[in-house]
Design an enzyme around this catalytic site. Structure first.
Site, PDB file in Angstrom:
ATOM      1  N   GLU A   1      -6.087  -1.010  15.832  1.00 32.33           N
ATOM      2  CA  GLU A   1      -6.746  -2.140  14.801  1.00 32.33           C
ATOM      3  C   GLU A   1      -6.052  -2.984  14.314  1.00 32.33           C
ATOM      4  O   GLU A   1      -4.540  -2.696  14.094  1.00 32.33           O
ATOM      5  CB  GLU A   1      -7.395  -1.542  13.545  1.00 32.33           C
ATOM      6  CG  GLU A   1      -8.114  -2.259  12.671  1.00 32.33           C
ATOM      7  CD  GLU A   1      -7.811  -1.671  11.324  1.00 32.33           C
ATOM      8  OE1 GLU A   1      -7.826  -2.709  10.510  1.00 32.33           O
ATOM      9  OE2 GLU A   1      -7.803  -0.664  11.110  1.00 32.33           O
TER      10      GLU A   1
ATOM     11  N   ARG B   1       0.892  -5.907  12.734  1.00 31.97           N
ATOM     12  CA  ARG B   1       0.596  -5.472  13.668  1.00 31.97           C
ATOM     13  C   ARG B   1       0.341  -6.285  15.149  1.00 31.97           C
ATOM     14  O   ARG B   1       0.229  -6.013  16.087  1.00 31.97           O
ATOM     15  CB  ARG B   1      -0.940  -4.754  13.427  1.00 31.97           C
ATOM     16  CG  ARG B   1      -0.572  -3.448  12.701  1.00 31.97           C
ATOM     17  CD  ARG B   1      -1.992  -2.710  12.317  1.00 31.97           C
ATOM     18  NE  ARG B   1      -1.677  -1.594  11.445  1.00 31.97           N
ATOM     19  CZ  ARG B   1      -2.394  -0.324  11.726  1.00 31.97           C
ATOM     20  NH1 ARG B   1      -3.587  -0.369  12.546  1.00 31.97           N
ATOM     21  NH2 ARG B   1      -2.298   0.873  11.019  1.00 31.97           N
TER      22      ARG B   1
ATOM     23  N   ARG C   1       2.457   1.525  10.198  1.00 32.28           N
ATOM     24  CA  ARG C   1       1.804   1.758   8.850  1.00 32.28           C
ATOM     25  C   ARG C   1       2.781   1.512   7.841  1.00 32.28           C
ATOM     26  O   ARG C   1       3.761   2.503   7.699  1.00 32.28           O
ATOM     27  CB  ARG C   1       1.328   3.021   8.900  1.00 32.28           C
ATOM     28  CG  ARG C   1       0.509   3.527   7.658  1.00 32.28           C
ATOM     29  CD  ARG C   1      -0.309   4.976   8.099  1.00 32.28           C
ATOM     30  NE  ARG C   1      -1.049   5.139   9.004  1.00 32.28           N
ATOM     31  CZ  ARG C   1      -2.435   4.620   8.952  1.00 32.28           C
ATOM     32  NH1 ARG C   1      -2.802   4.277   8.017  1.00 32.28           N
ATOM     33  NH2 ARG C   1      -3.271   4.857  10.056  1.00 32.28           N
TER      34      ARG C   1
ATOM     35  N   ARG D   1       0.763  -1.086   0.195  1.00 33.63           N
ATOM     36  CA  ARG D   1      -0.030   0.061   0.044  1.00 33.63           C
ATOM     37  C   ARG D   1       0.841   1.396  -0.053  1.00 33.63           C
ATOM     38  O   ARG D   1       2.069   1.334   0.622  1.00 33.63           O
ATOM     39  CB  ARG D   1      -0.853   0.023   1.250  1.00 33.63           C
ATOM     40  CG  ARG D   1      -1.923  -1.160   1.158  1.00 33.63           C
ATOM     41  CD  ARG D   1      -2.798  -1.137   2.486  1.00 33.63           C
ATOM     42  NE  ARG D   1      -3.665  -2.425   2.455  1.00 33.63           N
ATOM     43  CZ  ARG D   1      -4.450  -2.831   3.338  1.00 33.63           C
ATOM     44  NH1 ARG D   1      -4.806  -1.802   4.333  1.00 33.63           N
ATOM     45  NH2 ARG D   1      -5.127  -3.731   3.222  1.00 33.63           N
TER      46      ARG D   1
ATOM     47  N   SER E   1     -10.013  -5.971  10.322  1.00 34.04           N
ATOM     48  CA  SER E   1     -11.079  -5.365  10.312  1.00 34.04           C
ATOM     49  C   SER E   1     -11.976  -6.385   9.127  1.00 34.04           C
ATOM     50  O   SER E   1     -11.501  -7.045   8.242  1.00 34.04           O
ATOM     51  CB  SER E   1     -10.988  -4.256   9.132  1.00 34.04           C
ATOM     52  OG  SER E   1     -11.938  -3.496   8.949  1.00 34.04           O
TER      53      SER E   1
END
Length: 424
Positions: A347, A388, A275, A260, A350
């Site tokens: 988070e 994460r 991130r 990403r 999801s």
């Protein structure tokens, strides 16, 4: 993608749903396009029917020795009009599809109102947060002190938002991915898939990543896209197909790198691994019959929660509000792990029910024997984001001397190693 008939049936309701996401009304403009398109189609069909009738009459006239000059002239005159109407119809159809492709999924009525994450609804919190008798550190402080997490050399190789893991910490990351795959395939009924990391534009469009998120993805010089998540190839496996109803539900899982660009994340989480441009993730995808998707959403989220429970990581489930629900989702649960070093919930998963939104874009259908085809429903969820989850394991398992205890569940995947310390 929306069925334009949804707007025809309830334009005010469609606009109200968009307003919940903070978006302006569109029903009137889309229906105007739709009316123009249907008018062009009607006229086109009339002209085509007249052309076909003329062809038949001309043939009869010629066989009977009757003058057909006037009919032939009319047929010739129809050709450019039909071509123009065909072009107009195709153009209007493309415009409608382009407009609909930019519109997010309709929200489930249970999704709470709200503009951002501050309005998300706590569903439940599980696990005990540990009481530390020292000031807990963040993951990058722990990893760098161990000499096993190197952002500086990664930046030399690739720029910012990359990391090099080494030694036992690299093994721990690998162990997490393998543990999650084993759990989901052996206990949760998912079938492991090894998927391409490069996909075509159709796969990105079908899973609602294009055109909306083009600036957040990487594309090659030959027009293929690096997957932002294995959701893209997994869900696209049924694109353009009529899936036999008796084979549903399809439950698929893959461990893959994800890529990403994080174009919209400037200045956020600039330290550490939270991130990154490249990360590992275990992705769950379900393809189900329409009447099964709500139950499947709960099941999938429970599968992701089980990972955190076995790793003994405190977590909470959040129902995302309207303003925080993703573009393609009708309803989303986020799972947030407690990070004591940050003193914050972050988070790690999801899980979303997109209902028929993606299926309509990729024309994925099912059919009960003897019945008409209908769109499948698709769901996707991280179970979990490996990097994460590594952060959560490190921060929750840290000791006063800077070492990290490995959860018992992961120890068999780490060759029996119970602790990561300065000496490894």
């Amino acid at each position: 993608m929306h069925d334009v008939r949804t707007l025809r049936d309830d334009p005010a309701g469609f606009d109200r749903n968009l307003a919940r996401r903070g978006l302006p009304p569109v029903a009137a403009s889309v229906l105007a396009q739709d009316e123009a398109h249907r008018a062009a189609l009607t006229t086109l069909q009339e002209r085509q029917a007249r052309r076909n009738a003329l062809a038949k009459l001309i043939g009869q006239a010629r066989r009977g020795g009757v003058d057909s000059t006037a009919m032939e002239a009319e047929a010739v005159a129809l050709r450019p009009e039909i071509e123009r109407l065909e072009q107009d119809s195709a153009r209007l159809d493309a415009e409608i599809r382009a407009t609909l492709a930019e519109l997010p999924n309709r929200l489930d009525p249970a999704v709470p109102d709200g503009a951002d994450e501050n309005a998300n609804l706590l569903v439940h919190e599980r696990g005990m947060r540990r009481n530390f008798d020292f000031a807990p550190k963040q993951h990058f402080e722990l990893g760098e002190a161990l000499g096993m997490m190197d952002f500086e050399r990664a930046a030399k190789l690739s720029g910012s938002r990359f990391v090099v893991l080494r030694g036992p910490l690299a093994r721990l990351e690998r162990a997490l991915g393998q543990f999650m795959l084993d759990l989901h395939t052996q206990s949760h009924g998912y079938v492991e898939q090894a998927v391409p990391l490069l996909v075509g534009e159709a796969a990105m469009y079908g899973t609602d990543k294009l055109p909306k998120f083009a600036d957040q993805s990487f594309v090659t010089t030959d027009g293929r896209w690096l997957i932002p998540t294995a959701e893209v190839p997994l869900t696209s496996l049924v694109a353009g197909e009529i899936v036999p109803h008796e084979t549903l539900p399809m439950r698929l899982v893959a461990l893959s790198p994800c890529f990403r660009s994080e174009a919209g994340a400037a200045g956020r989480d600039t330290r550490g691994m939270l991130r990154q441009h490249q990360f590992q993730k275990v992705e769950l995808v379900s393809i189900v019959a329409p009447d099964a998707s709500e139950a499947e959403h709960e099941r999938m989220t429970g599968c992701a929660e089980r990972v955190l429970e076995l790793l003994e990581i405190p977590y909470r489930r959040m129902l995302l509000c309207a303003g925080d629900t993703g573009f393609g989702a009708a309803r989303t649960y986020d799972l947030e792990a407690w990070l004591p070093g940050q003193r914050a919930w972050r988070e790690v998963s999801s899980c979303s029910n997109t209902r028929e939104f993606q299926a309509r874009r990729m024309n994925a259908r099912t059919r009960v024997e003897g019945g008409p085809p209908e769109m499948v429903h698709t769901l996707n969820g991280s179970a979990l984001a490996v990097g994460r989850t590594l952060i959560a394991v490190m921060e929750n398992g840290q000791q006063a001397d800077g070492s990290i205890l490995i959860p018992p569940t992961l120890q068999p995947y780490c060759g029996g190693m119970t602790r990561i310390g300065i000496t490894g």
